[in-house]
Design an enzyme around this catalytic site. Sequence first.
Site, PDB file in Angstrom:
ATOM      1  N   HIS A   1       0.884  -1.308   0.071  1.00  7.79           N
ATOM      2  CA  HIS A   1      -0.055  -0.053  -0.159  1.00  7.79           C
ATOM      3  C   HIS A   1       0.929   1.253   0.140  1.00  7.79           C
ATOM      4  O   HIS A   1       1.949   1.218   0.550  1.00  7.79           O
ATOM      5  CB  HIS A   1      -0.724   0.098   1.307  1.00  7.79           C
ATOM      6  CG  HIS A   1      -2.177   1.075   0.999  1.00  7.79           C
ATOM      7  ND1 HIS A   1      -1.572   2.368   1.445  1.00  7.79           N
ATOM      8  CD2 HIS A   1      -3.297   0.905   0.849  1.00  7.79           C
ATOM      9  CE1 HIS A   1      -3.003   3.011   1.329  1.00  7.79           C
ATOM     10  NE2 HIS A   1      -3.908   2.005   0.983  1.00  7.79           N
TER      11      HIS A   1
ATOM     12  N   GLU B   1      -4.479   2.475  -7.403  1.00  4.47           N
ATOM     13  CA  GLU B   1      -4.608   3.427  -6.395  1.00  4.47           C
ATOM     14  C   GLU B   1      -3.686   4.644  -6.697  1.00  4.47           C
ATOM     15  O   GLU B   1      -2.687   4.778  -6.176  1.00  4.47           O
ATOM     16  CB  GLU B   1      -4.387   3.008  -5.081  1.00  4.47           C
ATOM     17  CG  GLU B   1      -5.251   1.941  -4.451  1.00  4.47           C
ATOM     18  CD  GLU B   1      -5.449   2.107  -2.747  1.00  4.47           C
ATOM     19  OE1 GLU B   1      -6.582   1.760  -2.566  1.00  4.47           O
ATOM     20  OE2 GLU B   1      -4.489   1.938  -2.247  1.00  4.47           O
TER      21      GLU B   1
HETATM   22  P1  PGA Z   1      -9.754   6.104   0.527  1.00  8.95           P
HETATM   23  O1  PGA Z   1      -8.525   4.849   0.948  1.00  8.95           O
HETATM   24  O2  PGA Z   1     -11.131   5.244   0.249  1.00  8.95           O
HETATM   25  O3  PGA Z   1      -9.830   6.624   2.084  1.00  8.95           O
HETATM   26  O4  PGA Z   1      -9.153   7.248  -0.486  1.00  8.95           O
HETATM   27  C1  PGA Z   1      -8.305   3.822  -0.080  1.00  8.95           C
HETATM   28  C2  PGA Z   1      -7.144   3.004   0.254  1.00  8.95           C
HETATM   29  O5  PGA Z   1      -6.250   3.717   0.879  1.00  8.95           O
HETATM   30  O6  PGA Z   1      -6.987   1.925   0.206  1.00  8.95           O
END
Ligand code: PGA
Length: 255
Positions: A96, A169
């Site tokens: 992540h 992401e």
């Molecule tokens: P968020 O986080 O939906 O709060 O933007 C997503 C993530 O970090 O997996």
Amino acid sequence: MEKEKIIIANWKMKLSLDETLILSEEMKKKFNDFKGKNIVICPNFISIKEVKNIFKGSSVKVGAQNIFWEQKGAYTGEISPNQLVEAGCEYAIIGHSERRKYLLENYEMIHTKLKAVMNTDGLTPIVCIGENGDERKTERRDFVLVDQLNQAFGGVDIVGDQQLIIAYEPIWAIGSGVAIEPEEAEYAHKIIRLTLNDMFGVKVSKDNFRIIYGGSISSKNVEGFVGLENLDGLLVGGSSLDAEEFYKVAKIILK
Ligand code: PGA
């Protein structure tokens, strides 16, 4: 055949232990009628066993927010893939961007973690990739995704029906309250799909990989993501911390 979509909640380090259990109980009630759907909750490590227990008998699965690459040994503070399976995890998030930023995880580590998860029965990896705000403004944006995929998955053997998830992401969208435009997500997912086609062949890319989006998804913007050709699900942070809100998002994307 199109893959069933998946929704994954990442609770990060946002809840106390009590809050984690209360939210799990609320979610269990909400998701009672979601039999056979793919829903995963990733709570903090020390709640995993209890959360698993709460969701016993429901279709909600439990995942880990991180993992170590060795199964046993003198690695103070780390948790192994086998231990996570023992605790009830069926999924593990790897790389992540918050870990890349604050814990200095690099792609060599991510690659090693991925291999460890793939060698552990019963565990599906969720590998996070995505460009940062500066990279986004440059011509390099597409290359960043291709490069991250090569570094994480290069030389990995995929056998049988081993399932893998890639979470796209864009770092600048995470926690910002503003998701990427759906067509931009589709553009990025297409690049990821084509790269997987090149790396593993079209069949493995299609049968073994899901590509999901994460970054400020909410019940207000999720409709736009329904029906995107290369979107197989969502990774949800903030909006998964409220049972009703997460339920709304799940209902729309899993329908
Ligand atoms: P968020 O986080 O939906 O709060 O933007 C997503 C993530 O970090 O997996």
